[in-house]
Design an enzyme around this catalytic site. Structure first.
Site, short mmCIF file in Angstrom:
data_model
loop_
_atom_site.label_atom_id
_atom_site.label_comp_id
_atom_site.label_asym_id
_atom_site.label_seq_id
_atom_site.Cartn_x
_atom_site.Cartn_y
_atom_site.Cartn_z
N LYS A 188 0.84 -1.21 0.00
CA LYS A 188 0.00 0.00 0.00
C LYS A 188 0.87 1.25 0.00
O LYS A 188 0.53 2.24 -0.65
CB LYS A 188 -0.97 -0.02 1.17
N LYS B 26 -4.74 -11.96 -7.36
CA LYS B 26 -6.04 -12.26 -6.75
C LYS B 26 -7.11 -11.28 -7.24
O LYS B 26 -6.79 -10.19 -7.72
CB LYS B 26 -5.94 -12.19 -5.24
N LYS C 248 -10.94 -5.44 -5.18
CA LYS C 248 -11.59 -4.20 -5.59
C LYS C 248 -10.58 -3.26 -6.22
O LYS C 248 -10.81 -2.71 -7.29
CB LYS C 248 -12.19 -3.50 -4.36
P1 TYM Z 1 -11.06 -7.23 3.00
O1 TYM Z 1 -12.15 -6.27 3.20
O2 TYM Z 1 -9.95 -6.87 2.09
O3 TYM Z 1 -11.61 -8.63 2.52
C1 TYM Z 1 -12.64 -9.28 3.22
C2 TYM Z 1 -12.45 -10.79 3.20
O4 TYM Z 1 -12.44 -11.27 1.84
C3 TYM Z 1 -11.27 -12.05 1.62
N1 TYM Z 1 -10.83 -11.87 0.22
C4 TYM Z 1 -10.45 -12.89 -0.56
N2 TYM Z 1 -10.38 -14.21 -0.34
C5 TYM Z 1 -9.98 -15.00 -1.36
N3 TYM Z 1 -9.65 -14.51 -2.59
C6 TYM Z 1 -9.71 -13.19 -2.86
N4 TYM Z 1 -9.42 -12.73 -4.07
C7 TYM Z 1 -10.12 -12.31 -1.81
N5 TYM Z 1 -10.28 -10.96 -1.72
C8 TYM Z 1 -10.70 -10.71 -0.46
C9 TYM Z 1 -10.25 -11.52 2.61
O5 TYM Z 1 -9.26 -12.49 2.88
C10 TYM Z 1 -11.11 -11.23 3.80
O6 TYM Z 1 -11.33 -12.39 4.58
N6 TYM Z 1 -8.29 -6.75 7.11
C11 TYM Z 1 -9.55 -7.30 6.60
C12 TYM Z 1 -10.77 -6.79 7.33
C13 TYM Z 1 -10.71 -6.98 8.79
C14 TYM Z 1 -10.80 -8.21 9.50
C15 TYM Z 1 -10.70 -7.88 10.87
C16 TYM Z 1 -10.98 -9.53 9.11
C17 TYM Z 1 -10.56 -6.00 9.71
N7 TYM Z 1 -10.56 -6.53 10.96
C18 TYM Z 1 -10.76 -8.85 11.86
C19 TYM Z 1 -11.04 -10.52 10.12
C20 TYM Z 1 -10.92 -10.17 11.45
C21 TYM Z 1 -9.65 -6.89 5.15
O7 TYM Z 1 -9.13 -5.92 4.71
O8 TYM Z 1 -10.47 -7.67 4.43
#
Ligand code: TYM
Length: 339
Positions: free
Chosen positions: A122, A205, A208
């Site tokens: 990032k 992967k 967004k």
């Molecule tokens: P975020 O918002 O980027 O994504 C949400 C969830 O979707 C999964 N994900 C994917 N899994 C497989 N293939 C992909 N292409 C793919 N894109 C997204 C992510 O692994 C995630 O599970 N940091 C986290 C949000 C968060 C969180 C937490 C999660 C904040 N606090 C506490 C668990 C526990 C995030 O940015 O996810």
């Protein structure tokens, strides 16, 4: 009766996970995370949330935040999360998380935070906005999890390093204060292996910010357009040839949304050098659409039901705050603060 239910719940393993409200949910979010949420709500004591504080690292407008939070709420419900089984809350409604974030930050070190791959990525992508929130993203995520003393966290493969940090912060807290207080939360995947849903642009992967996502709310024409544009090659030149990444990615998506027979049919075609990517893409687009269509309809229904969304978030906040308050009071005691 009420007491019995509470005791039963308190003996069940706790599950927490969240998603940032930075747009609509895509197939990566679904197969990496939400699909597990829906299954886990039947067997565990689950809560799921919308990580709106985390989304501030990229400076959304107030309108962006409000709209995206409502969108994710509606999409969680449309995917099958039942708030009676698994409360859904908005992170910023649970202020206890901020207090734990502060405590964890006091024992989080610059060197280790700077080494986190997603921070480095990032920082490279947005060199004008390398803010302290971005750096301390893993401690906020650890606070989300530890504030409920969660056992399991269903997440996709891209969150592995953040999960390691959460375990590290839990261990460190216990060591510093010489307590056995926090458990080390595990990442959870139904198939034993973490899922990485690929994009349609040949590598990496689905995401967004990668601009390669198929959203659960995409209509049939949009899905078809996106799939037909997917990167392919000139076709295999040998029998049973290993698949290059862009082709493997199409097959990975097919494995997620199509029947095993369909997958086997195209896999055999590939191995026999008879594959027609156009046909495969048409089938894949049709199967993605068949998968998304009922969810898409429910998203529209839930989105128009403001009252229900507000009720879900209010009740979710109450449940989450009660669980978080218990932890934060104990943490204050351990650290040496009065309650
Ligand atoms: P975020 O918002 O980027 O994504 C949400 C969830 O979707 C999964 N994900 C994917 N899994 C497989 N293939 C992909 N292409 C793919 N894109 C997204 C992510 O692994 C995630 O599970 N940091 C986290 C949000 C968060 C969180 C937490 C999660 C904040 N606090 C506490 C668990 C526990 C995030 O940015 O996810």
């Amino acid at each position: 009766m009420h007491q019995i239910i509470l005791e039963y719940l308190s003996n069940m393993e706790k599950v927490i996970s969240g998603i940032r409200p930075t747009g609509n949910l895509h197939l990566g979010n679904y197969f990496g995370a939400v699909k597990s949420f829906v299954k886990m709500q039947e067997e565990y004591n689950c809560m799921f949330f919308i990580a709106d504080w985390h989304s501030l690292t990229t400076h959304p407008t107030p309108e962006n935040i409000r709209t995206s939070v409502r969108t994710i709420l509606a999409e969680y419900l449309a995917c099958g999360i039942d708030p009676q089984k698994a409360p859904i809350y908005v992170q910023s409604d649970v202020k206890q998380v901020l207090e734990l974030y502060l405590y964890l930050n006091m024992n989080a070190y610059l060197g280790e935070l700077e080494r986190v791959t997603s921070f480095k990525e990032k920082a490279r992508k947005q060199p004008d906005n390398v803010n302290a929130g971005l750096l301390t993203y893993p401690s906020l995520m650890a606070a989300d999890i530890l504030v409920h003393k969660a056992d399991k966290v269903p997440v996709g493969k891209d969150q592995e390093q953040n999960m390691e940090m959460a375990r590290l912060f839990a261990r460190r807290f216990n060591r510093i204060y010489d307590v056995e207080y926090f458990k080390e939360p595990e990442s959870f995947h139904f198939n034993a292996k973490a899922v990485k849903v690929p994009g349609l642009d040949g590598s990496g992967k689905m995401g967004k910010s990668e601009g390669n996502a198929i959203y659960l709310c995409d209509d049939e024409a949009t899905i078809k357009k996106k799939v037909m544009r997917a990167v392919t090659d000139a076709g295999p030149t040998m029998l049973n040839q290993e698949k290059p990444e862009p082709i493997e990615n199409l097959f990975t998506l097919m494995q997620l949304v199509s029947t095993p027979d369909t997958y086997d049919y195209f896999n055999d075609q590939y191995n026999n050098m008879a594959i027609r990517y156009g046909d495969m893409k048409k089938q894949l687009a049709a199967d993605i659409n068949a998968f998304c269509a009922p969810i898409r309809e429910r998203i529209l229904e839930y989105k128009s039901n403001e009252e229900l969304l507000a009720k879900v978030a209010r009740e979710g906040a109450e449940a989450a705050a009660a669980s978080a308050e218990k932890t934060i009071r104990e943490v204050r005691e351990i650290i040496g603060f009065r309650n």
